[in-house]
Scaffold this motif. Structure first.
Motif, PDB file in Angstrom:
ATOM      1  N   PRO A 155       0.836  -1.206   0.000  1.00 26.74           N
ATOM      2  CA  PRO A 155       0.000   0.000   0.000  1.00 26.74           C
ATOM      3  C   PRO A 155       0.868   1.253   0.000  1.00 26.74           C
ATOM      4  O   PRO A 155       1.923   1.288   0.636  1.00 26.74           O
ATOM      5  CB  PRO A 155      -0.797  -0.118   1.305  1.00 26.74           C
ATOM      6  N   TYR A 161      -3.741   2.700   5.570  1.00 26.68           N
ATOM      7  CA  TYR A 161      -4.418   1.537   4.973  1.00 26.68           C
ATOM      8  C   TYR A 161      -4.813   0.542   6.051  1.00 26.68           C
ATOM      9  O   TYR A 161      -5.928  -0.005   6.037  1.00 26.68           O
ATOM     10  CB  TYR A 161      -3.487   0.893   3.952  1.00 26.68           C
ATOM     11  N   LYS A 163      -5.513   1.072   9.115  1.00 28.65           N
ATOM     12  CA  LYS A 163      -6.551   1.599  10.005  1.00 28.65           C
ATOM     13  C   LYS A 163      -7.900   1.740   9.312  1.00 28.65           C
ATOM     14  O   LYS A 163      -8.943   1.758   9.987  1.00 28.65           O
ATOM     15  CB  LYS A 163      -6.120   2.964  10.542  1.00 28.65           C
ATOM     16  N   ALA A 164      -7.909   1.859   7.993  1.00 27.38           N
ATOM     17  CA  ALA A 164      -9.158   2.107   7.264  1.00 27.38           C
ATOM     18  C   ALA A 164     -10.077   0.895   7.336  1.00 27.38           C
ATOM     19  O   ALA A 164      -9.633  -0.259   7.307  1.00 27.38           O
ATOM     20  CB  ALA A 164      -8.862   2.454   5.817  1.00 27.38           C
ATOM     21  N   THR A 165     -11.382   1.159   7.449  1.00 28.21           N
ATOM     22  CA  THR A 165     -12.369   0.074   7.510  1.00 28.21           C
ATOM     23  C   THR A 165     -13.269   0.045   6.285  1.00 28.21           C
ATOM     24  O   THR A 165     -13.786  -1.007   5.921  1.00 28.21           O
ATOM     25  CB  THR A 165     -13.244   0.225   8.771  1.00 28.21           C
ATOM     26  N   SER A 167     -14.116  -0.205   2.468  1.00 31.88           N
ATOM     27  CA  SER A 167     -13.401  -0.898   1.391  1.00 31.88           C
ATOM     28  C   SER A 167     -12.906   0.065   0.317  1.00 31.88           C
ATOM     29  O   SER A 167     -11.791  -0.091  -0.198  1.00 31.88           O
ATOM     30  CB  SER A 167     -14.297  -1.973   0.765  1.00 31.88           C
ATOM     31  N   GLU A 169     -12.188   3.262   0.742  1.00 35.79           N
ATOM     32  CA  GLU A 169     -11.099   4.050   1.314  1.00 35.79           C
ATOM     33  C   GLU A 169      -9.816   3.229   1.368  1.00 35.79           C
ATOM     34  O   GLU A 169      -8.724   3.739   1.079  1.00 35.79           O
ATOM     35  CB  GLU A 169     -11.486   4.536   2.713  1.00 35.79           C
ATOM     36  N   LYS A 170      -9.923   1.958   1.723  1.00 39.97           N
ATOM     37  CA  LYS A 170      -8.740   1.103   1.763  1.00 39.97           C
ATOM     38  C   LYS A 170      -8.107   0.981   0.377  1.00 39.97           C
ATOM     39  O   LYS A 170      -6.883   1.065   0.230  1.00 39.97           O
ATOM     40  CB  LYS A 170      -9.098  -0.292   2.303  1.00 39.97           C
ATOM     41  N   ARG A 171      -8.929   0.808  -0.637  1.00 42.26           N
ATOM     42  CA  ARG A 171      -8.392   0.704  -1.992  1.00 42.26           C
ATOM     43  C   ARG A 171      -7.717   1.996  -2.423  1.00 42.26           C
ATOM     44  O   ARG A 171      -6.679   1.974  -3.081  1.00 42.26           O
ATOM     45  CB  ARG A 171      -9.496   0.313  -2.969  1.00 42.26           C
ATOM     46  N   TYR A 174      -4.394   2.272  -0.915  1.00 42.90           N
ATOM     47  CA  TYR A 174      -3.473   1.282  -1.472  1.00 42.90           C
ATOM     48  C   TYR A 174      -2.847   1.797  -2.767  1.00 42.90           C
ATOM     49  O   TYR A 174      -1.672   1.559  -3.036  1.00 42.90           O
ATOM     50  CB  TYR A 174      -4.240  -0.010  -1.755  1.00 42.90           C
ATOM     51  N   ASP A 227      -8.763  -5.908  -4.357  1.00 47.48           N
ATOM     52  CA  ASP A 227      -8.258  -5.429  -3.075  1.00 47.48           C
ATOM     53  C   ASP A 227      -6.778  -5.087  -3.106  1.00 47.48           C
ATOM     54  O   ASP A 227      -6.246  -4.533  -2.143  1.00 47.48           O
ATOM     55  CB  ASP A 227      -8.499  -6.480  -1.985  1.00 47.48           C
ATOM     56  N   ARG A 228      -6.094  -5.442  -4.186  1.00 44.84           N
ATOM     57  CA  ARG A 228      -4.667  -5.171  -4.288  1.00 44.84           C
ATOM     58  C   ARG A 228      -4.274  -5.082  -5.760  1.00 44.84           C
ATOM     59  O   ARG A 228      -5.091  -5.371  -6.634  1.00 44.84           O
ATOM     60  CB  ARG A 228      -3.852  -6.266  -3.594  1.00 44.84           C
TER      61      ARG A 228
END
Length: 236
Positions: A155, A161, A163-165, A167, A169-171, A174, A227-228
């Motif tokens: 990421p 990354y 701490k984010a919950t 999906s 926002e996490k992407r 990343y 997701d990645r």
């Protein structure tokens, strides 16, 4: 300047002694500083002037638009590129050339080690052990299966990354392309052609090490809803 920015890392030895620490200076430059010019050059090389003009229409206003507007422009440009050039290999090459520049001295050092040992697995072990980009490796964690090396990007903001919950926002946390993060947060996607820009980072590395062309597949991409971002590097 509110435009998306790319990070450039300049490494230098702080002194002449062998034990001197390596200094890393971070510069931030507008994305348009390099990517538009490289994109236009690749379009003309593989498609001619007419294709370049068709795909690049509207790029003249790039500096006056917001980051989100420029991301939308790139999304449209990728759609125009997909329609204008049928050859997937040519589209890949155009976008490979838009990648950030991999530090040449790192490629040269790994090439010298490979020429000395001829040991790909030993080289991969060196890459995984590297911790000179903060607490991360410049080369992530590549693994080999037969004639293919698999690698997933770390990421771009590992702490946020983790701490984010949400999906989306996490992407977005990343993604290594600052230009595309707002689109990801909005749940929008972009043609997979765009992500061959990211694959170009590994092209520089592995073609520099081996001295031969390599083929790279984009297996997963956060821009495509995964997701990645992961890649398959086919050794010649």
């Amino acid at each position: 300047d509110p435009s998306p920015r790319r990070e450039v890392y300049l490494e230098d030895q702080s002194g002449s002694g062998a034990g001197e620490a390596l200094q890393v200076t971070e510069l931030q430059l507008p994305v348009a500083f390099f990517r538009l010019e490289k994109l236009a050059g690749g379009l003309e090389r593989y498609g001619g002037k007419a294709v370049r003009q068709r795909v690049m229409q509207g790029s003249q206003a790039y500096q006056s638009r917001s980051g989100k507007e420029n991301a939308e422009w790139f999304r449209g440009a990728m759609e125009r590129l997909d329609l204008a050039i049928e050859d997937e290999g040519a589209r890949r090459s155009i976008m490979n050339n838009c990648a950030d520049r991999f530090p040449p001295h790192r490629i040269q050092a790994l090439r010298a080690e490979y020429q000395r040992s001829g040991d790909i697995d030993g080289l991969l072990q060196m890459m995984r052990a590297d911790r000179t980009l903060g607490d991360l490796s410049w080369y992530e964690q590549p693994v080999r299966s037969g004639n293919i090396i698999y690698v997933s990007k770390d990421p771009v903001d590992p702490q946020a990354y983790a701490k984010a919950t949400d999906s989306l926002e996490k992407r977005s946390l990343y993604c290594h392309c600052s230009l595309m993060r707002d689109l990801i947060r909005s749940g929008e996607t972009v043609s997979g052609t765009y992500c061959h820009c990211g694959a170009g980072w590994y092209h520089q590395l592995w073609e520099g090490i081996l001295g031969k062309p390599v083929e790279i597949d984009v297996l997963e991409s956060v821009l495509q809803g995964d997701d990645r971002c992961s890649f398959a590097i086919h050794l010649p």
